[in-house]
Design a protein around this motif. Sequence first.
Motif, short mmCIF file in Angstrom:
data_model
loop_
_atom_site.label_atom_id
_atom_site.label_comp_id
_atom_site.label_asym_id
_atom_site.label_seq_id
_atom_site.Cartn_x
_atom_site.Cartn_y
_atom_site.Cartn_z
N ALA A 3 34.61 49.27 41.74
CA ALA A 3 35.67 50.13 42.26
C ALA A 3 36.78 49.34 42.93
N THR A 4 36.47 48.21 43.57
CA THR A 4 37.48 47.45 44.29
C THR A 4 38.00 46.27 43.48
N ILE A 5 37.55 46.11 42.27
CA ILE A 5 38.00 45.00 41.43
C ILE A 5 39.29 45.41 40.71
N PRO A 6 40.34 44.60 40.80
CA PRO A 6 41.60 44.97 40.14
C PRO A 6 41.43 45.09 38.63
N HIS A 7 42.11 46.06 38.05
CA HIS A 7 42.13 46.21 36.60
C HIS A 7 43.11 45.21 35.99
N ALA A 8 42.82 44.76 34.78
CA ALA A 8 43.70 43.83 34.08
C ALA A 8 43.65 44.11 32.59
N ALA A 9 44.65 43.60 31.89
CA ALA A 9 44.73 43.75 30.43
C ALA A 9 45.00 42.40 29.80
N THR A 10 44.30 42.13 28.71
CA THR A 10 44.47 40.90 27.95
C THR A 10 44.75 41.26 26.50
N VAL A 11 45.59 40.46 25.83
CA VAL A 11 46.03 40.80 24.49
C VAL A 11 45.75 39.66 23.51
N LEU A 12 45.11 40.03 22.39
CA LEU A 12 44.89 39.09 21.29
C LEU A 12 46.03 39.29 20.30
N LEU A 13 47.01 38.41 20.34
CA LEU A 13 48.12 38.45 19.39
C LEU A 13 47.69 37.70 18.13
N LEU A 14 47.75 38.38 17.00
CA LEU A 14 47.20 37.84 15.76
C LEU A 14 48.24 37.82 14.65
N ARG A 15 48.05 36.86 13.75
CA ARG A 15 48.85 36.83 12.53
C ARG A 15 48.01 36.17 11.44
N MET A 46 46.91 44.72 36.09
CA MET A 46 47.65 45.98 36.03
C MET A 46 48.34 46.20 37.37
N GLU A 47 49.63 46.51 37.33
CA GLU A 47 50.41 46.72 38.54
C GLU A 47 50.65 48.21 38.76
N ALA A 48 51.02 48.56 39.99
CA ALA A 48 51.30 49.97 40.30
C ALA A 48 52.40 50.53 39.42
N SER A 49 53.37 49.68 39.06
CA SER A 49 54.49 50.15 38.23
C SER A 49 54.04 50.54 36.83
N SER A 80 33.85 54.19 36.34
CA SER A 80 34.61 54.57 35.17
C SER A 80 36.07 54.84 35.58
N ILE A 81 36.95 54.86 34.60
CA ILE A 81 38.36 55.07 34.86
C ILE A 81 38.77 56.45 34.37
N ASP A 82 39.95 56.90 34.78
CA ASP A 82 40.47 58.16 34.27
C ASP A 82 41.57 57.87 33.26
N LEU A 83 42.14 58.91 32.67
CA LEU A 83 43.11 58.73 31.61
C LEU A 83 44.39 58.09 32.13
N ASP A 84 44.75 58.35 33.39
CA ASP A 84 45.94 57.72 33.95
C ASP A 84 45.78 56.21 34.01
N VAL A 85 44.61 55.74 34.44
CA VAL A 85 44.36 54.30 34.50
C VAL A 85 44.30 53.71 33.09
N ALA A 86 43.70 54.45 32.16
CA ALA A 86 43.66 53.98 30.77
C ALA A 86 45.08 53.79 30.24
N ARG A 87 45.96 54.75 30.53
CA ARG A 87 47.36 54.62 30.12
C ARG A 87 48.00 53.42 30.80
N ASP A 169 38.61 43.42 36.33
CA ASP A 169 37.97 44.34 35.40
C ASP A 169 38.94 44.45 34.23
N THR A 170 38.67 43.71 33.15
CA THR A 170 39.68 43.45 32.13
C THR A 170 39.36 44.09 30.79
N ARG A 171 40.33 44.81 30.26
CA ARG A 171 40.24 45.34 28.90
C ARG A 171 41.05 44.44 27.96
N PHE A 172 40.45 44.11 26.82
CA PHE A 172 41.09 43.29 25.80
C PHE A 172 41.59 44.20 24.67
N PHE A 173 42.80 43.91 24.19
CA PHE A 173 43.40 44.65 23.09
C PHE A 173 43.85 43.67 22.01
#
Length: 301
Positions: A3-15, A46-49, A80-87, A169-173
């Motif tokens: 719950a207190t771990i910041p969310h983050a996003a990582t991206v696999l850019l592929l070609r 993930m930032e507040a903005s 777990s996260i809610d849809l706002d955090v997922a967005r 807490d990182t989601r990879f895309f």
Amino acid sequence: MTATIPHAATVLLLREDDSGLQVLLTKRAAGLSFMGGLWVFPGGRMEASDLSPELAARSDQAAIADTGSRMLSADASTASIDLDVARGLLIAACRETFEESGVLLARPRGGGPWGDERRARVAERRAADSADATGFARMLVDEDLVLDIERLVYWSHWITPAFESRRFDTRFFALTVPADQEASVDRGELTHHAWLAEADIRRHLASGEMKMAPPTRATLLDLWSSHRRHGGLAAMLEAERTRIVPPILPKLVESGAADVEIVLPWDPHYEQTPGAGCQRLGCYPDYVTAMPSRMRFPRKR
């Protein structure tokens, strides 16, 4: 647990070209306190903005609902996260991709032309707003752009283990890099970038020229295996849009003076291993169990 771990996003850019699949990797400056000197995928906190109404209004709601619902249903951790955090995570993935690689996952509203002047202004904004996450939203509004959220394929979910001082807490895309864009780094936190095929990465890792954290190495193994299984980049991303993505929270095992070992949730001894962990699933997808259940890496000095 998270719950207190910041969310983050990582991206696999592929070609993909005649040599096969290539992935964009960037090298973090050696002096950074978090993963300094390591080769990583573009990404960040993930930032507040990223939760702002302005960015929500410039995002494909159907794509968010589709990916977001799978992010929520696949999360077996206790936070777990809610849809706002997922967005927010999907938007953070777009913002971090732009800030760290210069690749902008956006298009003019209504499908209008980019134009050389607009592209030049966007490039200038990247440099000017690099230290201000709110600048990304302002740029999209000023240039009347909408985000290409639908490009993002939810790939994996890693949580920094409890023994680390900084945790995310990182989601990879994953996605195919837009054909009309080139990647570059800002030479601040990142010092190098390279498009690399599997053989190149394996060679650099074996020689010690490249150093990576276990999640990066495991993700690459998964990526290469999936690409071979599906026979190409486009087919892989289309097939993997429905993949089940369980959370992965490693535990630490001391394994001698030279290195340490992490144990991953699908290891049969995970629950008996001391330390904070995530809920272990009764059955993991085949692509998950194909990855090593234990990984060794050098002890920090």
